[in-house]
Design a protein around this motif. Structure first.
Motif, mmCIF file in Angstrom:
data_model
loop_
_atom_site.group_PDB
_atom_site.id
_atom_site.type_symbol
_atom_site.label_atom_id
_atom_site.label_comp_id
_atom_site.label_asym_id
_atom_site.label_seq_id
_atom_site.Cartn_x
_atom_site.Cartn_y
_atom_site.Cartn_z
ATOM 1 N N PHE A 1 -5.645 -3.244 -16.137
ATOM 2 C CA PHE A 1 -5.754 -3.046 -17.580
ATOM 3 C C PHE A 1 -4.915 -4.045 -18.367
ATOM 4 N N ALA A 2 -3.934 -4.651 -17.729
ATOM 5 C CA ALA A 2 -3.242 -5.765 -18.374
ATOM 6 C C ALA A 2 -4.200 -6.938 -18.513
ATOM 7 N N ALA A 3 -5.021 -7.161 -17.468
ATOM 8 C CA ALA A 3 -6.018 -8.232 -17.518
ATOM 9 C C ALA A 3 -7.091 -7.922 -18.570
ATOM 10 N N ASN B 1 0.788 -1.233 0.000
ATOM 11 C CA ASN B 1 0.000 0.000 0.000
ATOM 12 C C ASN B 1 0.826 1.292 0.000
ATOM 13 N N PRO B 2 1.695 1.479 -1.003
ATOM 14 C CA PRO B 2 2.445 2.740 -1.099
ATOM 15 C C PRO B 2 1.549 3.848 -1.666
ATOM 16 N N PRO B 3 1.981 5.094 -1.604
ATOM 17 C CA PRO B 3 1.168 6.193 -2.149
ATOM 18 C C PRO B 3 0.831 6.042 -3.626
ATOM 19 N N ASP B 4 1.666 5.320 -4.389
ATOM 20 C CA ASP B 4 1.369 5.113 -5.806
ATOM 21 C C ASP B 4 0.713 3.752 -6.061
ATOM 22 N N ARG B 5 0.053 3.218 -5.033
ATOM 23 C CA ARG B 5 -0.643 1.932 -5.158
ATOM 24 C C ARG B 5 -1.569 1.894 -6.361
ATOM 25 N N CYS B 6 -2.281 2.972 -6.602
ATOM 26 C CA CYS B 6 -3.260 3.013 -7.692
ATOM 27 C C CYS B 6 -2.582 2.797 -9.043
ATOM 28 N N TYR B 7 -1.350 3.258 -9.182
ATOM 29 C CA TYR B 7 -0.607 3.054 -10.430
ATOM 30 C C TYR B 7 -0.414 1.562 -10.692
ATOM 31 N N HIS B 8 0.075 0.855 -9.692
ATOM 32 C CA HIS B 8 0.337 -0.580 -9.844
ATOM 33 C C HIS B 8 -0.970 -1.349 -10.056
ATOM 34 N N CYS B 9 -2.015 -0.918 -9.362
ATOM 35 C CA CYS B 9 -3.316 -1.578 -9.485
ATOM 36 C C CYS B 9 -3.893 -1.405 -10.890
ATOM 37 N N LYS B 10 -3.903 -0.167 -11.368
ATOM 38 C CA LYS B 10 -4.427 0.095 -12.717
ATOM 39 C C LYS B 10 -3.637 -0.665 -13.776
ATOM 40 N N LYS B 11 -2.337 -0.738 -13.578
ATOM 41 C CA LYS B 11 -1.493 -1.438 -14.535
ATOM 42 C C LYS B 11 -1.915 -2.907 -14.629
ATOM 43 N N ALA B 12 -2.144 -3.521 -13.464
ATOM 44 C CA ALA B 12 -2.542 -4.930 -13.433
ATOM 45 C C ALA B 12 -3.947 -5.133 -13.986
#
Length: 257
Positions: A91-93, A78-89
């Motif tokens: 939209f990869a799906a 849960n880092p401050p840029d969590r949303c970046y990693h989440c969106k990446k995963a």
């Protein structure tokens, strides 16, 4: 913009914006549209069911894709840029689903105002080449609501929603258990008439944000007792009401932006 394409994938969460985009895309693209909804512990089950119902009612091809939360880089810490990693995963799906249908165009439903808040996930969309037709058209949330109302979409006045992970402060580990109790707590509050609500999870403390005008109702004895009993039954030790009321992204207030 939609008229430039014969087919497209729309990321369809079941919220107001994505419902509007999916509905309009269905009008323009017909069978060339596939709406893709992602399921994961951080996504509300109620929203997924609403997405299914809308797609079925409009005859939209609908694909459900499951995302493994624990497999997303950096997500659970849960880092401050969590949303970046989440969106990446996510939209990869979704891109994987697009490949299954042989479709190259993937769209999301971010609107003009999404660029005004701290949204690290927007960077992931840009990197992946995801199109945002509502933002490109300069549509605000209120304009999308009004256009949805005119089209008779059932959720045009639905309160804004967000990923359940946004209820947990940065740096506090995200678990399926925490997300589940937040989801159940918010569903309970919504059923009690507090449609606009967030239950921010600070360890064993629940900080409830609701519309400011509804705070007096929640602080009445009967409501206080029933809400405290329910949330403590879900595992919270302390239950509080934020006197500032609901505001978007309140956990971002801790960041030095």
């Amino acid at each position: 913009m939609l008229g430039r394409f014969d087919e497209a994938i729309v990321a369809f969460s079941g919220g107001v914006d994505s419902t509007f985009l999916a509905g309009v895309a269905a009008e323009v693209l017909g069978d060339g549209l596939v709406a893709v909804t992602v399921t994961a512990p951080f996504i509300s089950k109620r929203e997924v069911e609403e997405a299914k119902a809308f797609a079925e009612s409009r005859g939209i091809r609908h694909e459900i894709v499951d995302v493994d939360m624990d497999a997303i880089d950096h997500f659970t810490v849960n880092p401050p840029d969590r949303c970046y990693h989440c969106k990446k995963a996510i939209f990869a799906a979704i891109a994987g689903a697009a490949g299954k249908f042989g479709i190259d165009i993937v769209m999301d439903a971010s609107n003009l105002e999404d660029a005004l808040d701290y949204r690290p996930g927007m960077k992931a969309l840009e990197e992946l080449g995801i199109l945002s037709p509502l933002r490109e058209a300069g549509l605000t949330k209120e304009e999308i609501r009004e256009l949805s109302r005119q089209r008779g979409y059932p959720n045009w006045d639905k309160p804004s929603s967000a990923c359940l992970a946004s209820r947990i402060p940065y740096g506090e580990r995200i678990t399926a258990e925490k997300l589940g109790r937040v989801e159940e707590a918010e569903a309970f509050l919504a059923d009690e008439g507090f449609a606009v609500c967030r239950v921010r999870s600070h360890g064993d403390l629940a900080r409830i944000e609701i519309a400011p005008e509804m705070i007096p109702r929640l602080t009445e004895r009967q409501a206080r007792v029933s809400v405290a009993e329910k949330l403590k039954g879900l595992g919270f030790r302390y239950v509080t009401v934020d006197i500032e009321g609901y505001r978007t992204g309140s956990l971002n207030e801790s960041l030095d932006l």
